[in-house]
Scaffold this motif. Sequence first.
Motif, PDB file in Angstrom:
ATOM      1  N   ASP A   7       0.776  -1.179  -0.043  1.00 45.71           N
ATOM      2  CA  ASP A   7       0.007   0.044  -0.084  1.00 45.71           C
ATOM      3  C   ASP A   7       0.948   1.322   0.110  1.00 45.71           C
ATOM      4  O   ASP A   7       0.183   2.199   0.132  1.00 45.71           O
ATOM      5  N   LEU A   8       2.007   1.181  -0.228  1.00 45.63           N
ATOM      6  CA  LEU A   8       2.924   2.275  -0.252  1.00 45.63           C
ATOM      7  C   LEU A   8       2.622   3.251  -1.570  1.00 45.63           C
ATOM      8  O   LEU A   8       2.599   2.671  -2.745  1.00 45.63           O
ATOM      9  N   GLU A   9       2.513   4.507  -1.396  1.00 47.31           N
ATOM     10  CA  GLU A   9       2.031   5.439  -2.156  1.00 47.31           C
ATOM     11  C   GLU A   9       3.270   6.277  -2.726  1.00 47.31           C
ATOM     12  O   GLU A   9       4.352   6.616  -1.750  1.00 47.31           O
ATOM     13  N   ALA A  10       3.466   6.837  -3.922  1.00 48.62           N
ATOM     14  CA  ALA A  10       4.676   7.617  -4.388  1.00 48.62           C
ATOM     15  C   ALA A  10       4.105   8.821  -5.353  1.00 48.62           C
ATOM     16  O   ALA A  10       3.063   8.584  -5.778  1.00 48.62           O
ATOM     17  N   ILE A  11       5.107   9.761  -5.084  1.00 43.64           N
ATOM     18  CA  ILE A  11       4.827  10.807  -6.276  1.00 43.64           C
ATOM     19  C   ILE A  11       6.152  10.851  -7.110  1.00 43.64           C
ATOM     20  O   ILE A  11       7.218  10.496  -6.481  1.00 43.64           O
ATOM     21  N   LEU A  12       5.884  10.792  -8.375  1.00 38.48           N
ATOM     22  CA  LEU A  12       6.891  11.096  -9.531  1.00 38.48           C
ATOM     23  C   LEU A  12       7.072  12.226 -10.001  1.00 38.48           C
ATOM     24  O   LEU A  12       6.110  12.869 -10.623  1.00 38.48           O
ATOM     25  N   LEU A  13       8.183  12.836  -9.810  1.00 40.33           N
ATOM     26  CA  LEU A  13       8.399  14.483 -10.284  1.00 40.33           C
ATOM     27  C   LEU A  13       8.945  14.528 -11.853  1.00 40.33           C
ATOM     28  O   LEU A  13      10.103  14.032 -11.867  1.00 40.33           O
ATOM     29  N   VAL A  14       8.159  14.684 -12.589  1.00 35.66           N
ATOM     30  CA  VAL A  14       8.363  14.614 -14.001  1.00 35.66           C
ATOM     31  C   VAL A  14       8.065  15.914 -14.740  1.00 35.66           C
ATOM     32  O   VAL A  14       7.799  15.874 -16.081  1.00 35.66           O
ATOM     33  N   GLY A  15       8.203  17.110 -14.321  1.00 35.95           N
ATOM     34  CA  GLY A  15       7.770  18.293 -14.670  1.00 35.95           C
ATOM     35  C   GLY A  15       8.851  19.042 -15.230  1.00 35.95           C
ATOM     36  O   GLY A  15       8.724  20.295 -15.912  1.00 35.95           O
TER      37      GLY A  15
END
Length: 363
Positions: A7-15
């Motif tokens: 259940d680990l969530e992630a944010i992926l910085l691709v901007g």
Amino acid sequence: MESSLPDLEAILLVGGQGTRLRPLTLGTPKPLLPTAGVPFLAHQLARARSFGVRRIVFATSYKASMFEPVFGDGAALGLELVYMTEEEPLGTGGAIRNAAQGLTAGPADPVLVLNGDILSGHDIGDQVRRHVAREAAVTLHLTEVDDPTRFGCVPTDDEDRVTAFLEKTPTPVTNRINAGCYVFTRSVIDTIPAGEVVSVERQTFPGLIASGELVLGYPDRTYWLDVGTPAAFVRGSRDLVLGRLASPALPGPAGEFLTLPGARVSAEAKVTGGTAVGARAVVEAGASVAGSVLGDDCVIGEGASVTDSVVGRGAHVRSGTVLRDAVIGDRAVVGPGNELLAGSRVWPGVELPECAVRFSSDV
């Protein structure tokens, strides 16, 4: 053995705009560039999933509309993917805060934050577990480099507590740097001002340290690479093909070269050094290609020599041409007998006539 984190969530910085990688990024965001046969992000997504990550929020900005057509809802990857877009660039902290709207994690839950231009072999699961065990506000993956002046310098005490965050200082006190993978406690993300330009490196991390919050370092010496320059991008693809960094997304066995469907490599050509040969690409007789990235539908002509270079989609490198540390844009044509060395870049669609240059940095 990589251990699961349910259940680990992630944010992926691709901007980011990937300006150092132009002309490759003029039409394609850096995280989507073909790397060892697949879009760069495919390697990050597959590796995150191998550690139990099941839901990832993309923090998009530059050419934001191009990501979802490539990865969709993530079901084919065993992931749930959500896309959050910044209408105006908000910096690293602002991007994380904006993307957090797509999270389901509770205030005390850990949230993994990944930068979309990093290849790393470190143990994400161990980083998260250490963050939780120490009840840290943020835990930063740290690595050691020869030249820390180009990165965020991060000194720590004997218990791995971060004592300062010195962004690109000319007088680094340590060669240990910010490696671009963070674990935040969700409630800490929510303290970042919404809708404002915020840098985690210059504002959030120093502010947390100054206020006495536990900012923890996770030092590590495994494989790590920032692929922000053409030379580093080529190296990353090469290392993945050669198996120096294992990736579940590699579309074939590791080895001297990788060919995608429809590629044709002459039996009289030599392809080595972790080269990736794109779909329907052609390498003609007598050509030599080493440690390079060949885009879909490109042609390497008879007797040409290509080393540590990128040849874009549909580009044509004609007979006898020499490329070394060069970038050839999509659909560009390099006429026979040219020699492009040491950082040469040919913009998309440009046609160089026969023997036009022996060296050029930008054409």
